[in-house]
Design a protein around this motif. Structure first.
Motif, PDB file in Angstrom:
ATOM      1  N   PHE A  44      11.190   6.759   6.440  1.00  0.00           N
ATOM      2  CA  PHE A  44      11.047   6.201   5.095  1.00  0.00           C
ATOM      3  C   PHE A  44      10.422   7.221   4.144  1.00  0.00           C
ATOM      4  O   PHE A  44      10.812   7.352   2.990  1.00  0.00           O
ATOM      5  CB  PHE A  44      10.181   4.935   5.169  1.00  0.00           C
ATOM      6  N   LEU A  45       9.446   7.980   4.630  1.00  0.00           N
ATOM      7  CA  LEU A  45       8.703   8.901   3.782  1.00  0.00           C
ATOM      8  C   LEU A  45       9.373  10.263   3.611  1.00  0.00           C
ATOM      9  O   LEU A  45       9.103  10.965   2.655  1.00  0.00           O
ATOM     10  CB  LEU A  45       7.305   9.124   4.367  1.00  0.00           C
ATOM     11  N   ASP A  46      10.232  10.648   4.524  1.00  0.00           N
ATOM     12  CA  ASP A  46      10.697  12.023   4.601  1.00  0.00           C
ATOM     13  C   ASP A  46      11.836  12.437   3.680  1.00  0.00           C
ATOM     14  O   ASP A  46      11.860  13.581   3.259  1.00  0.00           O
ATOM     15  CB  ASP A  46      11.080  12.341   6.046  1.00  0.00           C
ATOM     16  N   TYR A  56       9.005  18.980  -3.867  1.00  0.00           N
ATOM     17  CA  TYR A  56       8.807  18.130  -2.694  1.00  0.00           C
ATOM     18  C   TYR A  56       7.803  18.762  -1.726  1.00  0.00           C
ATOM     19  O   TYR A  56       6.854  18.120  -1.274  1.00  0.00           O
ATOM     20  CB  TYR A  56      10.161  17.910  -2.021  1.00  0.00           C
ATOM     21  N   ARG A  60       3.995  17.869  -0.274  1.00  0.00           N
ATOM     22  CA  ARG A  60       3.737  17.718   1.162  1.00  0.00           C
ATOM     23  C   ARG A  60       2.662  18.696   1.638  1.00  0.00           C
ATOM     24  O   ARG A  60       1.774  18.312   2.411  1.00  0.00           O
ATOM     25  CB  ARG A  60       5.026  17.879   1.961  1.00  0.00           C
ATOM     26  N   ILE A 139       8.235   8.922  -7.761  1.00  0.00           N
ATOM     27  CA  ILE A 139       8.080   8.083  -6.557  1.00  0.00           C
ATOM     28  C   ILE A 139       8.272   8.922  -5.301  1.00  0.00           C
ATOM     29  O   ILE A 139       7.485   8.835  -4.350  1.00  0.00           O
ATOM     30  CB  ILE A 139       9.046   6.884  -6.609  1.00  0.00           C
ATOM     31  N   GLU A 140       9.290   9.770  -5.301  1.00  0.00           N
ATOM     32  CA  GLU A 140       9.532  10.603  -4.118  1.00  0.00           C
ATOM     33  C   GLU A 140       8.365  11.560  -3.876  1.00  0.00           C
ATOM     34  O   GLU A 140       7.935  11.740  -2.738  1.00  0.00           O
ATOM     35  CB  GLU A 140      10.833  11.388  -4.280  1.00  0.00           C
ATOM     36  N   SER A 142       5.327  11.000  -4.746  1.00  0.00           N
ATOM     37  CA  SER A 142       4.243  10.140  -4.258  1.00  0.00           C
ATOM     38  C   SER A 142       4.389   9.885  -2.761  1.00  0.00           C
ATOM     39  O   SER A 142       3.404   9.954  -2.012  1.00  0.00           O
ATOM     40  CB  SER A 142       4.251   8.802  -5.001  1.00  0.00           C
ATOM     41  N   PHE A 143       5.614   9.590  -2.320  1.00  0.00           N
ATOM     42  CA  PHE A 143       5.858   9.400  -0.883  1.00  0.00           C
ATOM     43  C   PHE A 143       5.550  10.684  -0.119  1.00  0.00           C
ATOM     44  O   PHE A 143       4.944  10.648   0.956  1.00  0.00           O
ATOM     45  CB  PHE A 143       7.318   9.024  -0.628  1.00  0.00           C
ATOM     46  N   ASN A 146       1.637  11.497   0.086  1.00  0.00           N
ATOM     47  CA  ASN A 146       0.920  10.521   0.902  1.00  0.00           C
ATOM     48  C   ASN A 146       1.430  10.484   2.334  1.00  0.00           C
ATOM     49  O   ASN A 146       0.652  10.262   3.262  1.00  0.00           O
ATOM     50  CB  ASN A 146       0.990   9.141   0.251  1.00  0.00           C
ATOM     51  N   GLY A 147       2.722  10.715   2.519  1.00  0.00           N
ATOM     52  CA  GLY A 147       3.269  10.785   3.872  1.00  0.00           C
ATOM     53  C   GLY A 147       2.685  11.953   4.650  1.00  0.00           C
ATOM     54  O   GLY A 147       2.319  11.823   5.817  1.00  0.00           O
TER      55      GLY A 147
END
Length: 173
Positions: A44-46, A56, A60, A139-140, A142-143, A146-147
């Motif tokens: 879901f996060l990747d 991105y 990360r 949003i991406e 943010s994922f 946090n991921g």
């Protein structure tokens, strides 16, 4: 049989990230259902579909650094390299030398540091990220941040996290 298949999948993940995923092997050996849940969280996060690779992976890398896990940062460096992020950009991100980055990447780094590093907001950085990449990009990102910060927490709770040695990782970058 299923545990063996899971072990092979974890081994494939080790090849992809370039680091030992001993904690994931332990999850796979312990309980199939828990490994499926773990896989759902990270699948879901990747995915990176809405922002350039540099944005991105900036998120990360800063997320992993904030969570202070050496092998996680090393994995993020390896993934960023595979995605085509330049060595200079990775080094700048690792060293928090944001002036070497574009305005958009500086905003991603600042927002990531605020959110996952300091548990605060940075409205100005968020506005710049929104302007550069749109709502889906925000949003991406943010994922992504946090991921990358979530994984070290799982590892640490299981007793597998390593303290981040940024001096060593700066040499890797």
């Amino acid at each position: 049989m299923l545990k063996k298949v899971l072990g092979l999948l974890v081994s494939a993940g080790e090849k992809r990230t370039g680091v030992n995923l001993d904690y994931a092997h332990q999850i796979a050996k312990t309980d199939f259902g828990l490994m499926v849940r773990y896989g759902k969280i990270f699948s879901f996060l990747d995915p990176n579909k809405n922002v350039p690779a540099e944005a991105y992976h900036t998120a990360r890398l800063r997320g992993a650094i904030a969570a202070d896990c050496g092998t996680c940062v090393e994995a993020e460096i390896n993934l960023a390299r595979k995605a085509g992020v330049s060595r200079d950009a990775i080094t700048a991100i690792l060293q928090s030398s944001y002036s070497a980055l574009s305005d958009e990447l500086q905003a991603v780094a600042r927002l990531s540091d605020a959110v996952v590093g300091q548990r605060q907001d940075d409205a100005e950085a968020r506005a710049k990220v929104l302007d550069a990449y749109g709502e889906a990009g925000l949003i991406e990102i943010s994922f992504a941040m946090n991921g990358a910060a979530l994984l070290p927490g799982i590892k640490r709770a299981m007793g597998y996290a390593t303290i981040c040695d940024l001096q060593t990782l700066r040499k890797i970058g």
